[in-house]
Design a protein around this motif. Sequence first.
Motif, short mmCIF file in Angstrom:
data_model
loop_
_atom_site.label_atom_id
_atom_site.label_comp_id
_atom_site.label_asym_id
_atom_site.label_seq_id
_atom_site.Cartn_x
_atom_site.Cartn_y
_atom_site.Cartn_z
N LEU A 103 0.84 -1.40 -0.06
CA LEU A 103 -0.11 0.01 -0.11
C LEU A 103 0.91 1.46 -0.16
O LEU A 103 0.69 2.19 -0.84
CB LEU A 103 -0.80 0.17 1.35
N VAL A 104 1.73 1.29 1.06
CA VAL A 104 2.92 2.50 1.02
C VAL A 104 3.63 2.48 -0.34
O VAL A 104 3.68 3.62 -0.89
CB VAL A 104 3.91 2.36 2.12
N THR A 105 3.85 1.55 -0.87
CA THR A 105 4.71 1.46 -2.28
C THR A 105 4.06 2.19 -3.39
O THR A 105 4.45 3.08 -4.07
CB THR A 105 5.42 0.17 -2.80
N ARG A 106 2.83 1.68 -3.23
CA ARG A 106 1.73 2.26 -4.45
C ARG A 106 1.50 3.60 -4.25
O ARG A 106 1.68 4.59 -5.09
CB ARG A 106 0.49 1.42 -4.27
N SER A 107 1.49 4.22 -3.07
CA SER A 107 1.00 5.58 -2.92
C SER A 107 2.40 6.53 -3.11
O SER A 107 2.06 7.58 -3.74
CB SER A 107 0.59 5.71 -1.40
N ILE A 108 3.17 6.13 -2.75
CA ILE A 108 4.65 6.80 -2.75
C ILE A 108 4.96 6.80 -3.96
O ILE A 108 5.67 7.72 -4.83
CB ILE A 108 5.90 6.68 -1.79
N GLN A 109 4.70 5.92 -4.95
CA GLN A 109 5.23 5.81 -6.39
C GLN A 109 4.14 6.87 -7.00
O GLN A 109 4.91 7.70 -7.86
CB GLN A 109 4.98 4.51 -6.91
N ASN A 110 3.03 7.22 -6.96
CA ASN A 110 2.37 8.04 -7.50
C ASN A 110 2.47 9.37 -6.95
O ASN A 110 2.66 10.30 -7.62
CB ASN A 110 0.78 7.86 -7.01
N MET A 111 3.09 9.28 -5.74
CA MET A 111 3.71 11.12 -5.34
C MET A 111 4.89 11.16 -5.93
O MET A 111 5.07 12.45 -6.69
CB MET A 111 4.10 10.83 -3.55
N ARG A 112 5.71 10.24 -6.05
CA ARG A 112 6.83 10.67 -6.82
C ARG A 112 6.62 10.80 -8.36
O ARG A 112 7.05 11.85 -8.91
CB ARG A 112 7.49 9.10 -6.79
N ASP A 113 5.73 10.16 -9.13
CA ASP A 113 5.38 10.57 -10.48
C ASP A 113 4.61 11.96 -10.35
O ASP A 113 4.65 12.42 -11.58
CB ASP A 113 4.34 9.47 -11.13
N ALA A 114 4.06 12.45 -9.30
CA ALA A 114 3.20 13.69 -9.33
C ALA A 114 4.49 14.77 -9.37
O ALA A 114 4.13 15.81 -9.24
CB ALA A 114 2.15 13.54 -8.59
N GLY A 115 5.52 14.48 -9.06
CA GLY A 115 6.43 15.16 -8.88
C GLY A 115 7.21 15.64 -7.21
O GLY A 115 7.64 16.64 -7.06
N CYS A 116 6.60 15.03 -6.37
CA CYS A 116 7.23 14.97 -4.90
C CYS A 116 8.55 14.78 -4.93
O CYS A 116 9.09 13.98 -5.55
CB CYS A 116 6.26 14.14 -4.06
N GLU A 117 9.41 15.70 -4.13
CA GLU A 117 10.57 15.54 -3.75
C GLU A 117 10.76 14.59 -2.47
O GLU A 117 11.83 14.31 -2.08
CB GLU A 117 11.13 16.92 -3.54
N GLU A 118 9.86 14.74 -1.66
CA GLU A 118 9.88 14.04 -0.49
C GLU A 118 8.68 13.46 0.02
O GLU A 118 7.60 13.93 -0.16
CB GLU A 118 10.62 14.47 0.63
N VAL A 119 8.55 12.43 1.14
CA VAL A 119 7.28 12.00 1.96
C VAL A 119 7.51 12.14 3.36
O VAL A 119 8.57 11.70 3.93
CB VAL A 119 7.07 10.66 1.36
N THR A 120 6.62 12.35 4.03
CA THR A 120 6.71 12.58 5.46
C THR A 120 5.39 11.92 6.23
O THR A 120 4.52 11.98 5.30
CB THR A 120 6.81 13.98 6.06
N LEU A 121 5.42 11.61 7.23
CA LEU A 121 4.37 11.13 8.11
C LEU A 121 5.06 11.20 9.58
O LEU A 121 6.18 11.37 10.06
CB LEU A 121 4.12 9.68 7.73
N GLU A 122 3.69 11.16 10.50
CA GLU A 122 4.27 10.82 12.02
C GLU A 122 3.93 9.49 12.33
O GLU A 122 2.85 8.91 12.03
CB GLU A 122 3.47 11.77 12.67
N ALA A 123 4.63 8.90 13.28
CA ALA A 123 4.44 7.63 13.86
C ALA A 123 4.75 7.57 15.44
O ALA A 123 5.89 8.33 15.66
CB ALA A 123 5.08 6.45 13.13
N GLU A 124 3.86 7.13 16.05
CA GLU A 124 4.03 7.07 17.67
C GLU A 124 5.70 6.31 18.06
O GLU A 124 5.88 5.34 17.08
CB GLU A 124 3.00 6.17 18.33
N VAL A 125 6.24 6.76 18.83
CA VAL A 125 7.74 6.47 19.23
C VAL A 125 7.35 4.95 19.50
O VAL A 125 8.48 4.24 19.42
CB VAL A 125 8.47 7.31 20.11
N THR A 126 6.41 4.49 20.03
CA THR A 126 6.14 3.11 20.64
C THR A 126 5.81 2.18 19.49
O THR A 126 5.64 0.98 19.86
CB THR A 126 5.31 3.16 21.70
N ASN A 127 5.35 2.51 18.46
CA ASN A 127 4.68 1.87 17.28
C ASN A 127 6.04 1.08 16.49
O ASN A 127 6.31 1.33 15.32
CB ASN A 127 4.06 2.67 16.35
#
Length: 236
Positions: A103-127
């Motif tokens: 799922l992540v790979t598909r989304s970030i590939q589409n971001m990349r194709d759309a011209g994104c230079e980076e991807v960010t997110l937040e995750a709990e330090v305990t996750n």
Amino acid sequence: MGEEKGHEATAMVPIRYVSYEGEEQLPLIMTLIDDELSEPYSIFTYRYFLTLWPQLCFMAFHEDTCVGTIVCKMGQHRNTFRGYIAMLVVIKPYRGRGIATELVTRSIQNMRDAGCEEVTLEAEVTNKGALALYGNLGFTRAKRLYKYYLNGVDAFRLKLLFPQPYDQRMLAEYGGPCQENEQGEHVCGHHHDHDKGEHTCHHFDPHHSHDVDIHGGWNHAHHVHSASCGHMHGHH
Ligand SMILES: CC(C)(COP(=O)(O)OP(=O)(O)OC[C@H]1O[C@@H](n2cnc3c(N)ncnc32)[C@H](O)[C@@H]1OP(=O)(O)O)[C@@H](O)C(=O)NCCC(=O)NCCS
């Protein structure tokens, strides 16, 4: 639209990956996320993401059951065009089979194709699961955010930098591909060799560099080198 088989990681279970198609899928996505994530989200939050960036939302199905989903957005942030992963969930019985990775790979590939230079997110330090998953995909920890979540837990901001197809500053300095005027005269101002009686130009041009993938493939080299394009030009 958008229904395909997964890659080898999910080959052991017949999972279908479907891109978001419309409002009728919203209750499925909301149920999945509300059950699994600690943060509560309103229907307006879901609509904000899904209406504006449907191409960045995917769902994983096992037969008729939706077993995972990802919700994202992208846009300008300061000087950077960047993608953001807002929500990611795979239901418990289906974890550990590569579904979230797909799922992540598909989304970030589409971001990349759309011209994104980076991807960010937040995750709990305990996750641990999410941190390991994103670590495997090349994300690094950019920041620790104190008591970021309503439950009081700190977050890590994770970041994935896409390789850039070429260095914009170099291109600006040395110019783009060679240009000619209507008479066929060379007007791009690059440095040229005239020694062989033909006009060969050396310049920073991604279109003529074998190491550069201007379409932004994942694993391609991303530096620019001086390319000898061998174009013939009008002599002046
Ligand atoms: C995090 C989550 C999405 C992972 O889904 P998944 O489909 O099991 O993930 P994958 O199978 O693609 O895992 C890929 C890799 O991540 C790591 N990983 C995933 N879950 C893990 C866990 N519980 N513990 C340790 N590592 C884990 C492993 O390295 C794994 O690779 P491996 O199986 O080859 O060892 C899922 O556990 C989930 O929905 N959790 C609750 C919601 C959540 O935390 N979302 C993320 C918010 S940032």
